[in-house]
Design an enzyme around this catalytic site. Structure first.
Site, PDB file in Angstrom:
ATOM      1  N   GLU A  48     -48.036 -47.016  12.798  1.00  0.00           N
ATOM      2  CA  GLU A  48     -47.017 -46.271  13.627  1.00  0.00           C
ATOM      3  C   GLU A  48     -46.303 -45.560  12.136  1.00  0.00           C
ATOM      4  O   GLU A  48     -46.345 -45.464  11.089  1.00  0.00           O
ATOM      5  CB  GLU A  48     -46.006 -47.822  13.427  1.00  0.00           C
ATOM      6  CG  GLU A  48     -44.518 -47.324  13.461  1.00  0.00           C
ATOM      7  CD  GLU A  48     -43.808 -48.654  13.613  1.00  0.00           C
ATOM      8  OE1 GLU A  48     -42.902 -49.365  13.858  1.00  0.00           O
ATOM      9  OE2 GLU A  48     -44.267 -49.910  12.695  1.00  0.00           O
ATOM     10  N   LYS A 114     -40.699 -47.470  21.110  1.00  0.00           N
ATOM     11  CA  LYS A 114     -40.752 -49.137  20.386  1.00  0.00           C
ATOM     12  C   LYS A 114     -39.212 -49.337  21.291  1.00  0.00           C
ATOM     13  O   LYS A 114     -38.310 -49.861  20.870  1.00  0.00           O
ATOM     14  CB  LYS A 114     -40.865 -48.678  18.842  1.00  0.00           C
ATOM     15  CG  LYS A 114     -41.106 -50.587  18.480  1.00  0.00           C
ATOM     16  CD  LYS A 114     -40.528 -50.223  16.644  1.00  0.00           C
ATOM     17  CE  LYS A 114     -41.052 -51.441  16.410  1.00  0.00           C
ATOM     18  NZ  LYS A 114     -41.146 -50.829  14.514  1.00  0.00           N
ATOM     19  N   CYS A 148     -45.963 -52.156  16.306  1.00  0.00           N
ATOM     20  CA  CYS A 148     -45.332 -53.538  15.533  1.00  0.00           C
ATOM     21  C   CYS A 148     -44.734 -54.427  15.557  1.00  0.00           C
ATOM     22  O   CYS A 148     -45.313 -55.760  15.842  1.00  0.00           O
ATOM     23  CB  CYS A 148     -44.828 -52.182  14.540  1.00  0.00           C
ATOM     24  SG  CYS A 148     -44.664 -53.029  12.804  1.00  0.00           S
TER      25      CYS A 148
END
Length: 267
Positions: A48, A114, A148
């Site tokens: 990430e 995300k 994540c």
């Protein structure tokens, strides 16, 4: 037609804080050492925010979309004849995104923003959340890439019982303090979704003192480890076998008993 095996390469490395050019050069060197010729892997997975570290300084650090890192990813994808994926701090219009790029050898790409923004770091105050998931087909495999904190939310990761993916992947900057949770959640996602699952994390200490211990890993559909990077700086390459995946799903078709549901538009 029988699905072919898929070779994946997980890049676990330290990152230079807010130094995109240095990080691109570092990863270029790591890949060249681990993959000395074209055709040795099908998929290269980076952490990430691999050019900056997990930064909330979006105004100063974000790349305009498209930017130099996307160009670099295209170069690497062509060089290795593989998809290259990882997330980049990105400015698109007036908004900032933690954006994962899925870059193919021919230069084409897809993107995923995300969805779950890490509140404890104030990510939700800086970045705009994504509103849709990404499902990619690559060399006969269906792949769901996520980022994540998405790992903590099983509904967002959930496999479709009618049209399942084969590989679930997470790119991350997951702190050392919660390393055991990282390992546990990766195993849970693999088991409940009956899919190969991988997580790529970074090493080192970032610019605000957060420590990372790596623990990048690749798991099978039983939640058992196929490969682990520990805390080493490495490019971990492993071949996923298609046969066991399809055979296990036929023998124990748990996904067919999963609940039907529909995700609401997150916008």
């Amino acid at each position: 037609m029988m699905k072919k095996d898929l070779t994946v390469s997980l890049v676990q490395t330290t990152l230079h804080w807010h130094q995109p050019a240095e990080n691109r050069a570092l990863i270029t060197e790591l890949l060249a050492s681990a993959l000395p010729e074209k055709g040795l892997t099908d998929l290269i997975v980076l952490p990430e925010m691999f050019t900056t570290g997990f930064s909330m300084e979006a105004e100063a650090q974000a790349e305009t979309f498209p930017g130099p890192t996307l160009d670099w990813m295209r170069e690497q994808a062509a060089r290795y004849d593989a998809v290259v994926t990882g997330s980049v701090l990105t400015r698109d219009g007036s908004c900032f995104y933690n954006r994962l790029f899925w870059v193919r050898p021919d230069g084409s790409y897809s993107a995923y923003d995300k969805r779950h923004l890490f509140r404890l770091a104030g990510e939700h105050l800086v970045y705009s959340a994504g509103t849709s998931r990404l499902l990619e087909e690559w060399r006969g495999w269906r792949i769901r890439p996520l980022i994540c904190y998405d790992l903590r939310f099983p509904v967002w990761s959930r496999n479709d019982r009618h049209d399942p993916y084969d590989l679930l992947l997470y790119v991350a900057n997951w702190p050392q303090a919660r390393a055991e949770i990282w390992k546990t959640l990766l195993r849970a996602r693999a088991i409940e979704n009956m899919a190969y699952t991988l997580g790529v994390n970074r090493l080192g200490t970032d610019g605000i003192g957060q420590e990372y211990s790596g623990q990048s890993a690749l798991l099978d559909i039983h939640g058992e480890y196929l490969a682990q990077a520990g805390n080493l700086q490495t490019v971990l390459t492993h071949t996923l076998q298609a046969g066991p995946l399809e055979g296990y799903r036929e023998q124990l078709p748990f996904l067919l008993d999963a609940d039907d549901f529909m995700l609401k538009d997150c916008g």
